[in-house]
Write a protein that holds these residues in place. Sequence first.
Motif, PDB file in Angstrom:
ATOM      1  N   ASP A 129      23.485  30.661  53.720  1.00  0.00           N
ATOM      2  CA  ASP A 129      24.283  31.664  52.825  1.00  0.00           C
ATOM      3  C   ASP A 129      25.743  31.569  54.559  1.00  0.00           C
ATOM      4  O   ASP A 129      26.582  31.394  54.014  1.00  0.00           O
ATOM      5  CB  ASP A 129      23.925  33.151  53.822  1.00  0.00           C
ATOM      6  N   ALA A 142       7.039  28.648  49.110  1.00  0.00           N
ATOM      7  CA  ALA A 142       7.918  28.163  49.790  1.00  0.00           C
ATOM      8  C   ALA A 142       8.453  26.763  49.276  1.00  0.00           C
ATOM      9  O   ALA A 142       7.475  25.942  49.821  1.00  0.00           O
ATOM     10  CB  ALA A 142       7.719  28.474  51.609  1.00  0.00           C
ATOM     11  N   ILE A 143       8.332  26.488  47.993  1.00  0.00           N
ATOM     12  CA  ILE A 143       8.570  25.435  47.780  1.00  0.00           C
ATOM     13  C   ILE A 143       9.930  25.044  47.625  1.00  0.00           C
ATOM     14  O   ILE A 143       9.947  23.387  46.999  1.00  0.00           O
ATOM     15  CB  ILE A 143       7.265  24.794  45.890  1.00  0.00           C
ATOM     16  N   GLU A 144      10.875  25.326  47.967  1.00  0.00           N
ATOM     17  CA  GLU A 144      11.813  25.123  46.946  1.00  0.00           C
ATOM     18  C   GLU A 144      13.015  24.745  47.872  1.00  0.00           C
ATOM     19  O   GLU A 144      12.964  24.875  48.564  1.00  0.00           O
ATOM     20  CB  GLU A 144      12.219  26.478  46.141  1.00  0.00           C
ATOM     21  N   LYS A 145      14.018  24.272  47.761  1.00  0.00           N
ATOM     22  CA  LYS A 145      14.910  24.445  48.388  1.00  0.00           C
ATOM     23  C   LYS A 145      16.052  25.297  48.543  1.00  0.00           C
ATOM     24  O   LYS A 145      16.264  26.053  47.509  1.00  0.00           O
ATOM     25  CB  LYS A 145      16.145  22.581  48.024  1.00  0.00           C
ATOM     26  N   SER A 146      16.552  25.606  49.885  1.00  0.00           N
ATOM     27  CA  SER A 146      18.076  25.653  49.535  1.00  0.00           C
ATOM     28  C   SER A 146      19.231  26.138  50.092  1.00  0.00           C
ATOM     29  O   SER A 146      18.771  24.826  51.153  1.00  0.00           O
ATOM     30  CB  SER A 146      17.432  27.953  49.945  1.00  0.00           C
ATOM     31  N   PHE A 147      20.608  25.923  50.395  1.00  0.00           N
ATOM     32  CA  PHE A 147      21.799  26.571  50.493  1.00  0.00           C
ATOM     33  C   PHE A 147      22.217  27.223  51.524  1.00  0.00           C
ATOM     34  O   PHE A 147      21.850  28.487  51.090  1.00  0.00           O
ATOM     35  CB  PHE A 147      22.988  26.293  49.573  1.00  0.00           C
ATOM     36  N   GLN A 191      10.398  31.569  53.539  1.00  0.00           N
ATOM     37  CA  GLN A 191      11.367  32.387  53.014  1.00  0.00           C
ATOM     38  C   GLN A 191      11.373  32.660  52.329  1.00  0.00           C
ATOM     39  O   GLN A 191      11.985  33.906  52.245  1.00  0.00           O
ATOM     40  CB  GLN A 191      12.829  31.226  52.802  1.00  0.00           C
ATOM     41  N   TRP A 228      12.468  23.278  52.460  1.00  0.00           N
ATOM     42  CA  TRP A 228      11.457  24.899  52.705  1.00  0.00           C
ATOM     43  C   TRP A 228       9.967  23.637  53.184  1.00  0.00           C
ATOM     44  O   TRP A 228       9.040  24.443  52.965  1.00  0.00           O
ATOM     45  CB  TRP A 228      11.375  25.985  52.705  1.00  0.00           C
TER      46      TRP A 228
END
Lengths: 286, 774
Positions: A162, A155-160, A142, A135
């Motif tokens: 849902d 908003a600096i991370e990554k995510s998987f 998010q 992101w």
Amino acid sequence: MSRVVRLLFCLFFIHLVNIARASPLPSDGWFWRTGDINSFNKKLPAEMSADFLLSKVAPAVKTSKLVGVSIKSWPGFSGRYIVALCVGDGENVENIAGCQSELYFGIFEMEAAENSNNYILLARTENKVSDEVNWKGSNISQEENKCLNGDANCAIEKSFPDEWNYIDSATFKISENIPTFGMRASWAYRYAGSSSGMASALYLIAQFGKKLKVIFAAPMSYSETIEGEWNKSHTLKSEEHFAVENYLIVEEKDTAGVKNIILREKNGKWRKRYKWNPIERMYFSD
Amino acid sequence: MVSQNSGDIQPDINEEAPAGAVYRRVDSRGVVVLRHETEIGEGPDAKIVYYSVYHHLGIISEKAKKLGSQIYRKELIGCPGRVGGQPGIHMEIFCSEKNLKKIIGRASDELDYKNKNGRKNIVYGDVHFYIPATIKSYSFQNDIPPLNKATPSSGGEVIGVDLFLTMQFKKGQVELHSRIKSGDEYLKVEPLNNKKKSMSAHGNSMAHYEFSYHDYEYDMYLLARELQKLHSTNSCSSIYELLKFGRVINSENEADLSVDVPHWHLVTLPNKSQKWINLHHLDIKIFSDGDFPPWMGWKFIDGSKDETSQCTNKIILNVLNDGKGELSMEKIAGRLGDDFVKHKFSKMICKLRSEWNDKTIMKMESWRTKKSNLNPQPIPESEYNGNFKSDAVKLCFWQDLLNRNNSIIPSGCLCGHKINPEEVISKKYKGSDGNLNAAGKKLAVNIDIENGEIDRSVRAYEPLLEDNLYYFNPAAFIEHFSKNMWFSNHELAQAIPRIYYSYNGDSEGKGAVNYSTALFRAAHVLNKKNAFNKMVRKYGFSEKIRLTHLLSQELTEMFMASTVEEIGGGHQQSRNGVLFWPQPAMEYYQAFYGRGHMQLTWPDNYAKYGDYRSKRVLPDNTVGNYVDTRITMSSTHYWVNPKDEEKATKKKAIPKQWYPRYDPAKLVDDAYSSADSGGWYWISKIVSSHSGEINISRHADLSLDSSSVGSVSVFVNGGGNGYFDRQGFSIYVKNFFLDEKLNEKSIKKDIARPTKKGQITKSVSVDFTPQRKK
């Protein structure tokens, strides 16, 4: 034979084949398992039994773990089919629109035989899809809470995701040599009350010989409906709606022979360019 | 409340006075005794009475001087006078034998920990496990316990020594402390190498869970889910109780657990190594702080037969004596400063008679005239019978207390106070003729029911005092019960603001709730059948900051604790004969309108809560008749807001069939589920989409400032509805719940609400008028 006649002949022939051999028609949705390994809420195409698909695409996974199957013809690659297998702990899935557990992909090619179709596995993901969406630098935030509270690093991370929603029917021609398809995924923000939000992302998966690999994963949309204040009669006074949507454009320009990708915000100025990294064999943003 | 103004004992201004006149350095204008009537758990055994004494007060408040006054939390009763030449008071906390049995569960030193579990109706604070020597411990590869197994097929060693394990949850983490018994002592065992410290965080989420001690409490719902997947005949909610309490304590409302669901913990063994023990074992007995376990230091001392006030009980002398020679006054003075001794004394429950009895005080204090190692400078007889006696007798209040408490001040001063229907039944419950309308009649019946309950409950209090008393160390008692968050309805009523702020989109306003209404709402809605208390206990709202956050949200979600149903019931409304949806989303959720303490909305949330509780307690509605007739055997419903779903997925959202799932009306009719659904939502809510972290407490634990309250509001409802009201509630509730000095002046606070399209700022006014009965 003129080109037009040849095309009509092809269409007619394919139509006939479909009728005669009950070839799997592209399916938008998922086939959800309801009981034993070959029992589904909708009838799976002939010769594409669940245990067959599982044995080819994810042989290490126990049959009891198969939750659902999605099959779609590969746009631009006639006779080839993208198969997505949803693998999990057999939770009740009758009411979900997408896969909320692990995902595996396989590409099959149909080989017409006399009385039936044979499907040959061309490529597959070696493991479950584990790439996260980055992101960073996205126009879509998010981390609702942090962002609302003015945290610049919200908003600096990554995510998987849902949920894996569906195989995208668009064609993604990034290179003649790298056949590519898309998968849509989403996140849902469920509040106790009627407010809601959803974000979506696009994954691009490419075929390299017998292997399928995620080459791109980026946020594509965000939509949020927040309950407003109530008036004295406890009916809603206002509603806040917020939505961002991005377009994906395959540029004419390329990097190392693979076309650049641009994400552009619909009705907005934000844009971001992604370039091919031939060593990693995936896209990275500028 | 019993007070006595002894009035005329002045400070000893003669600094040169001999040491024997220390007793004269007392500035005492009186004593205040408070009788406390409260609840520490469920049922009559949990309705307790105890007394606190504040002696040597320099100033007594006018209210406290009045016999029988009701004193509320944080109200000023007086200011310290002087004790022993220093500013201070003498404080006591004691209770009768009947109440001791209720408070600690027994009236003797013996807790039968080997054979019986602790009480289920009174559970609070830390959880304790008695682990017999025959239980096996295990080592696992990479220290990951097998969640699918209660008993590994091989390996394991019996621990060999009885262990006493304490499990403590704090700010999202869990701590485990082992003790072993040695003689009469319980010794703490510290690990040589604490493996937990080197364990990594896994970043657990709904999609992925690996056992981890990092954020164990915050992620406990994920662990319960994981265990439920592996032991699918069990309810996730019951497994959550297993992890929280070591057993299912809400057994009336939750499904039983099968013995094969493991509760693994890495336990420090007597040899200081750490191994895994499955705590879900029939031979392991389970307790809470509410059982006053002896391994936490609680000890009975019987001083009722003592002939003097010198505390010559052997147990006390043994603690004071370090084993080196005879006891002396100097040695005692030194030992009393020792942390070990202070801890020992703080956990002693002493059976004594009041020292403030004018009939016995001179006999009990007579040792002061006799020279001994412990009293090297005796008081001369003449002084003893002169000034000492004069002052001592003036300080005595026991006979007055006994008389006033047992015959003048009635029991149930507050807890027996009933709901006044006239205050609750407002105009809208009456027709133009002044008679009750249908809603009014229903309300009147419900008020009657709750008043009947108040009548019954007040009889459970046993306030009579007799000569034998049981004394607690006041600081230890207060610390101990600060972990108990079980509220009586009268206490909860006080958390509903008398005057509250509301912002409704175009105007700010104030509302008022009188005490009877607040009490009715506490008893009939918020804490019906103790549902709120049970939810607070189960989901870890034992810290006051968390609890304040919870109440701030619930007061808004439940419209000042007045209902567990969304007003309007998800129906269209009519304006000038034209039907309209009072809010756009309602068109899609309709029958799945907000219910329960957090107003769960949409089938998706209801379905997830149903899965959590399991079909054993929320069984399928196979008959197919639902209270809301919009739900039928074939009706279909949007699971989430289709507008958002369609934007994200680019696919048409398809409504789905709810039948045969449970009736959503359960979240209204069943008080337990109504409250529990709110707790479930709180602990299961995803609070970071990036990491997938769950649990609103992660944010609630940070602070009670407007930013934290704002964060929690966003997680509960997106942040739109009642954002400013919730901020006002948090400030009000905090003032009465937290331990800081009571703020009596109303305040205004500028609160900013960030939105995607800019900030909205409001000046939220908070009126601290306390919620009290007339």
